[in-house]
Design an enzyme around this catalytic site. Structure first.
Site, PDB file in Angstrom:
ATOM      1  N   HIS A 359      70.498  10.186  17.307  1.00 39.05           N
ATOM      2  CA  HIS A 359      69.691   9.349  17.834  1.00 39.05           C
ATOM      3  C   HIS A 359      69.010   8.332  17.058  1.00 39.05           C
ATOM      4  O   HIS A 359      68.149   7.514  17.560  1.00 39.05           O
ATOM      5  CB  HIS A 359      68.709  10.193  18.683  1.00 39.05           C
ATOM      6  CG  HIS A 359      69.102  11.023  19.799  1.00 39.05           C
ATOM      7  ND1 HIS A 359      69.432  10.597  21.082  1.00 39.05           N
ATOM      8  CD2 HIS A 359      69.371  12.451  19.776  1.00 39.05           C
ATOM      9  CE1 HIS A 359      69.831  11.516  21.868  1.00 39.05           C
ATOM     10  NE2 HIS A 359      69.778  12.683  21.028  1.00 39.05           N
ATOM     11  N   LYS A 544      56.697   2.124  25.462  1.00 42.57           N
ATOM     12  CA  LYS A 544      57.451   3.103  24.534  1.00 42.57           C
ATOM     13  C   LYS A 544      56.598   3.314  23.388  1.00 42.57           C
ATOM     14  O   LYS A 544      55.432   3.075  23.439  1.00 42.57           O
ATOM     15  CB  LYS A 544      58.654   2.052  23.918  1.00 42.57           C
ATOM     16  CG  LYS A 544      58.288   0.798  23.324  1.00 42.57           C
ATOM     17  CD  LYS A 544      59.574   0.079  23.000  1.00 42.57           C
ATOM     18  CE  LYS A 544      60.174  -0.590  24.316  1.00 42.57           C
ATOM     19  NZ  LYS A 544      61.492   0.079  24.345  1.00 42.57           N
ATOM     20  N   ARG A 545      56.941   4.171  22.586  1.00 41.40           N
ATOM     21  CA  ARG A 545      56.377   4.728  21.495  1.00 41.40           C
ATOM     22  C   ARG A 545      55.824   3.740  20.572  1.00 41.40           C
ATOM     23  O   ARG A 545      56.753   2.687  20.528  1.00 41.40           O
ATOM     24  CB  ARG A 545      56.826   5.894  20.833  1.00 41.40           C
ATOM     25  CG  ARG A 545      56.788   7.254  21.645  1.00 41.40           C
ATOM     26  CD  ARG A 545      57.602   8.271  20.834  1.00 41.40           C
ATOM     27  NE  ARG A 545      57.010   8.556  19.509  1.00 41.40           N
ATOM     28  CZ  ARG A 545      55.959   9.345  19.097  1.00 41.40           C
ATOM     29  NH1 ARG A 545      55.168   9.852  20.424  1.00 41.40           N
ATOM     30  NH2 ARG A 545      55.218   9.468  18.046  1.00 41.40           N
ATOM     31  N   LYS A 550      59.915  -1.218  16.859  1.00 42.94           N
ATOM     32  CA  LYS A 550      59.997  -1.862  18.143  1.00 42.94           C
ATOM     33  C   LYS A 550      59.167  -3.043  18.400  1.00 42.94           C
ATOM     34  O   LYS A 550      59.201  -3.575  19.553  1.00 42.94           O
ATOM     35  CB  LYS A 550      59.438  -0.543  19.119  1.00 42.94           C
ATOM     36  CG  LYS A 550      60.347   0.555  19.249  1.00 42.94           C
ATOM     37  CD  LYS A 550      59.697   1.786  20.003  1.00 42.94           C
ATOM     38  CE  LYS A 550      60.611   3.151  19.916  1.00 42.94           C
ATOM     39  NZ  LYS A 550      61.504   3.338  20.766  1.00 42.94           N
ATOM     40  N   THR A 652      66.262   3.600  26.513  1.00 42.95           N
ATOM     41  CA  THR A 652      66.470   3.905  27.983  1.00 42.95           C
ATOM     42  C   THR A 652      65.470   3.461  28.939  1.00 42.95           C
ATOM     43  O   THR A 652      65.898   3.265  29.969  1.00 42.95           O
ATOM     44  CB  THR A 652      66.449   5.811  28.113  1.00 42.95           C
ATOM     45  OG1 THR A 652      65.366   6.140  27.403  1.00 42.95           O
ATOM     46  CG2 THR A 652      67.657   6.129  27.438  1.00 42.95           C
ATOM     47  N   LYS A 656      65.894   1.824  32.588  1.00 36.36           N
ATOM     48  CA  LYS A 656      65.003   2.007  34.157  1.00 36.36           C
ATOM     49  C   LYS A 656      64.319   0.541  34.625  1.00 36.36           C
ATOM     50  O   LYS A 656      64.323   0.581  35.732  1.00 36.36           O
ATOM     51  CB  LYS A 656      63.773   2.841  33.462  1.00 36.36           C
ATOM     52  CG  LYS A 656      64.455   4.499  33.015  1.00 36.36           C
ATOM     53  CD  LYS A 656      63.048   4.999  32.337  1.00 36.36           C
ATOM     54  CE  LYS A 656      63.927   6.327  31.620  1.00 36.36           C
ATOM     55  NZ  LYS A 656      63.075   6.590  30.477  1.00 36.36           N
TER      56      LYS A 656
HETATM   57  C1  NBG Z   1      65.785   7.972  20.441  1.00 30.89           C
HETATM   58  C2  NBG Z   1      65.969   6.393  19.950  1.00 30.89           C
HETATM   59  C3  NBG Z   1      66.190   5.523  21.353  1.00 30.89           C
HETATM   60  C4  NBG Z   1      67.242   6.298  22.372  1.00 30.89           C
HETATM   61  C5  NBG Z   1      66.894   7.853  22.269  1.00 30.89           C
HETATM   62  C6  NBG Z   1      67.730   8.815  23.084  1.00 30.89           C
HETATM   63  C7  NBG Z   1      64.768   9.477  18.668  1.00 30.89           C
HETATM   64  C8  NBG Z   1      64.761  10.063  17.524  1.00 30.89           C
HETATM   65  N1  NBG Z   1      65.550   8.458  18.987  1.00 30.89           N
HETATM   66  O1  NBG Z   1      66.747   4.390  20.986  1.00 30.89           O
HETATM   67  O2  NBG Z   1      64.985   5.788  19.172  1.00 30.89           O
HETATM   68  O3  NBG Z   1      67.280   5.893  23.492  1.00 30.89           O
HETATM   69  O4  NBG Z   1      66.427   8.347  21.096  1.00 30.89           O
HETATM   70  O5  NBG Z   1      69.114   8.616  22.658  1.00 30.89           O
HETATM   71  O6  NBG Z   1      63.802   9.611  19.528  1.00 30.89           O
END
Ligand code: NBG
Length: 807
Positions: A359, A544-545, A550, A652, A656
């Site tokens: 991920h 988002k976080r 980001k 994601t 959405k």
């Molecule tokens: C996150 C990514 C996102 C991705 C999601 C689901 C982690 C380690 N990774 O870009 O930063 O959409 O995983 O795949 O949380």
């Protein structure tokens, strides 16, 4: 293969549901209607609904056993499920009945829905993806279990004090969790430490410490409740509740010690998605849930198979990131030490059964454990890891493709979980096309060269049940008119909206839904943040976080530059905007916390400027979570997806938001690339460096100071930050952020700033044409079938797990 539909939930009359709710209020909750609080009613309704899920749950289990279906086990440290009542009500089609039932009992349905605590058993995208996958696996009829940890405390609760982030423990289990079933019979002892001895010629691990993993099952009904899978979460319990001997001596603390130690393991979710710290506890958490899950699934497998060699054809295990990577050595250990198989056979079975999803490409996020720690906490596993690694090296040598030094599970005194996952997996997947390509070319380049067929792409998706149908009923109604009933489980039918983009009446209906959602959100912002915002303004969201890659920083710098421009030229035709932020920073991530403070400072300054009234507002509601996302996403006009190219594995939230008719401003990163392809270049605002530009610029020697100097607008904002314009004259407060930007700027905010500014002006121009904007919004929704997690799960079923969905 046919499925017995006689066990599907029946239509339920409101009066019947009201009666069932009243019954549970009295007999399960122990309250009378006159004394019941909202939460009592909500718990009673949940029980009444849960009763409807049990029969199809039992039917699903029987069907899977009867047909010996291949089972999928999704192992994940995180399941960011949010409120389950909503999924249950919506998937079972019970909303009208539940609304009426509660009304007849004098209870407000919407308030009851919101009363359920948001189960934040995850940090962000990775955990929410796992939750969307559960919904899709049940909807498609795949025999699946989710396995994870039942944390006592999920992700911390965020508040702001003077604009700084404050963290408090989250407490989702303060009330009983009405969806779960405690399984006192499913309890596994999990060992740590100790030593490896030999008995009867076989290695034997004798752990020094043992805790119990106790199972809690939550049924996960798919669309229309046709199929119900299980989410099994493990809670750590002591093998001994307390020591009687010290208790009798009056040493109560010592008596409680075993319990405290054990329960620490499932106490809190580790609040970070990028850097592994808190090392030993985290490693124990990972082994704890992985080992419990493997024992559990092996018991199920051996209950009707004798031959371990059949495992790969009956079971597919998916490792969600490297967190459960210890599954490789654990499976080999079980097969060798407990089942008596030889190493080669055991390793081959593991490699036929395990699959690994990556991920993130950020090197610091690929887990590494000090070899000393691994050997101390899991001595037998350390031996097996060495053996697996040696076997892999030998195999490559024999095949004439010797491994380069950059490959190996144990290097520089550390155990590399990325390499371990790769060599133990049958398939390794990325989460967007770009990310998969970069995996092949960067982090896993050498392993990919050795195993060119192993890496596959499975672009992420999101469940349209939760992220469209249930969070946006108004737009959903408009979609149903255009696409007919049933699109929730067949999202490609949204394509029917495409031709309607040219239909003024249809566009109007779509935008009326958006407008209603915006009014609703504006009311909520008024009530929770004390800010009046104009629902006619553009709602521009970045949720988002908080992380440097980001680039919430770039967003807020552009905002400050816009404020400067609007003050200089009060008559400029800048459309009114409400810029909305949502997100938490990991508690140990100082720079992310500094960015939060800067956003709040700049926001406060702009909101206090009377000249900005009705023109520009900044909103940052604290404690962003799934429930807040469900509020913000349907009301968004613009979606900020502005990560440094090559850094966001997929995203994601971008899906959405587009699904709910927001237009994206973004870089060519992660799934933005595929969204761009799907919606077309005219309907998205793309800007900035691409992934190749970023690596080239880095290789050439990036000089952020020069980029800042070249941009008049950015220089001005940086000078203002340094002069304390946003911080009550305190020029020191944001120095770390400013210094980092001009001196280091790893994520290239300065390099992308001007093109971001230009893209925002293209957004302004597009907004000035409401018809054109509405057309673009419709053309964003129409191709979103591709981003349903149903499409993703069909891909995993076909290319990775080799299972056949029943529906
Ligand atoms: C996150 C990514 C996102 C991705 C999601 C689901 C982690 C380690 N990774 O870009 O930063 O959409 O995983 O795949 O949380």
């Amino acid at each position: 293969m046919t499925f017995d539909h006689s066990r599907m939930p029946r239509e339920l009359a409101p009066a019947e549901l009201a009666e069932a709710t009243r019954h549970h209020l009295v007999y399960s909750i122990g309250k009378t209607p006159d004394a019941a609080k909202l939460s009592d009613w909500r718990l009673a309704l949940s029980r009444a609904i849960r009763d409807r899920i049990v029969d199809p749950w039992v039917a699903t289990t029987r069907h899977v056993y009867a047909h010996d279906l291949k089972r999928v086990y999704y192992l994940s440290m995180e399941f960011l499920i949010g409120r389950l009542i909503e999924d249950a009500v919506n998937n079972l089609g019970l909303e009208p009945a539940a609304r009426e039932a509660l009304a007849s009992l004098g209870v407000d349905f919407d308030a009851a829905m919101l009363d359920e605590p948001d189960a934040a058993l995850g940090n962000g995208g990775l955990g929410r993806l796992a939750a969307c996958f559960l919904d899709s696996m049940s909807t498609l009829g795949i025999a699946a279990h989710g396995y994870g940890i039942r944390y006592d405390h999920g992700l911390f609760r965020q508040s702001f004090r003077d604009g700084w982030q404050i963290e408090d423990a989250e407490d989702w289990l303060a009330q009983s969790h009405p969806w779960e079933f405690e399984r006192t019979e499913a309890v596994w002892p999990i060992g740590f430490g100790g030593e490896v001895t030999t008995r009867d010629g076989r290695p034997r691990w004798e752990p020094a410490e043992t805790v119990l993993a106790a199972a809690y099952d939550t049924p996960i009904p798919g669309w229309q409740g046709r199929w119900v899978n299980t989410l099994r979460l493990w809670s750590a319990k002591p093998t001994k509740i307390f020591d009687l001997e010290p208790f009798n001596r009056g040493d109560y603390m010592a008596a409680a010690a075993p319990a405290v130690l054990a329960q620490t393991i499932s106490r809190v979710l580790y609040p970070d998605d990028t850097t592994p710290q808190g090392k030993e506890l985290r490693l124990k958490q990972e082994y704890f849930f992985t080992a419990a899950s493997l024992r559990d699934l092996m018991r199920r497998f051996f209950s009707d198979h004798d031959d371990a060699g059949l495992l790969p054809s009956r079971v597919a295990i998916q490792l969600n990131d490297t967190h459960p990577a210890i599954a490789g050595p654990e499976l080999v250990r079980i097969l060798m030490d407990e089942r008596g198989l030889g190493f080669d056979e055991a390793f081959a079975i593991a490699r036929g059964t395990l699959h690994y999803t990556n991920h993130t490409l950020m090197p610091e996020a690929l887990e590494k454990w000090p070899a000393e720690l691994m050997a101390r906490v899991l001595p037998r596993h350390m031996q097996i890891i060495e053996r697996m690694d040696a076997a892999h090296a030998a195999e490559m040598r024999a095949a004439g493709r010797p491994r380069p030094d950059s490959v190996g599970c144990i290097r520089d005194g550390e155990v590399r979980m990325g390499d371990l996952s790769f060599i133990a997996a049958r398939r390794v997947n990325g989460v967007s096309a770009l990310h998969t390509d970069l995996m092949r070319r960067t982090v896993f380049r050498d392993l990919h060269a050795l195993h060119p067929d192993r890496i596959v792409n499975q672009t992420n998706g999101v469940t349209p049940r939760r992220w469209l149908r249930s969070c946006n009923p108004k737009l959903s109604a408009v979609i149903t008119e255009a696409a007919g009933e049933g699109w929730e489980a067949d999202l490609d039918r949204l394509a029917a909206l495409g031709p309607l983009a040219g239909d003024a009446a249809f566009r109007e209906r779509v935008m009326a839904a958006k407008q209603a959602n915006k009014r609703h959100l504006a009311d909520w912002i008024g009530a929770t943040c004390g800010l009046t915002v104009d629902p006619g303004a553009m709602f521009d969201v970045q949720i988002k976080r908080i992380h440097e890659y980001k680039r919430q920083l770039m967003n807020v710098l552009e905002l400050a530059a816009l404020w400067n421009e609007m003050r200089r030229d009060p008559g400029a035709p800048v459309p009114p905007r409400v810029r909305i932020f949502g997100g938490k920073a990991a508690p140990g991530y100082a720079m992310a916390k500094a960015i939060i403070k800067l956003i709040n400072d700049i926001g406060r300054t702009i909101n206090a400027d009377p000249a900005m009234k009705g023109r520009l507002a900044v909103v940052y509601p604290p404690n962003y979570n799934v429930t807040m996302a469900e509020r913000l996403i349907p009301a968004a006009d613009l979606s900020e997806q502005i990560s440094t190219a090559g850094m966001e594995a997929s995203g994601t939230g971008n899906m959405k938001l587009a699904m709910n008719g927001a237009l994206t401003i973004g870089t060519m990163d992660g799934a933005n690339v595929e969204i761009h392809e799907a919606v077309g270049a005219d309907n998205i605002f793309i800007f900035g460096l691409d992934a190749e530009d970023v690596s080239r610029l880095r290789a050439e020697g990036y000089d952020p100071g020069a980029h800042v100097a070249r941009s008049g607008r950015l220089s001005e904002v940086v000078a203002q930050i340094r002069a304390g314009v946003f911080s009550d004259g305190d020029g020191e407060r944001h120095r770390a952020v400013a210094d980092n930007l001009t001196g280091h700027d790893w994520f290239m905010v300065a390099a992308d700033f001007d093109t971001y500014w230009d893209a925002q002006r293209r957004v302004d121009a597009a907004w000035a044409d409401p018809n054109g904007w509405a057309r673009k919004a419709v053309l964003n929704i129409a191709p979103m079938g591709r981003f349903s997690s149903d499409r993703t799960i069909r891909g995993y079923a076909r290319d990775v797990w080799q299972v056949t969905p029943q529906f």
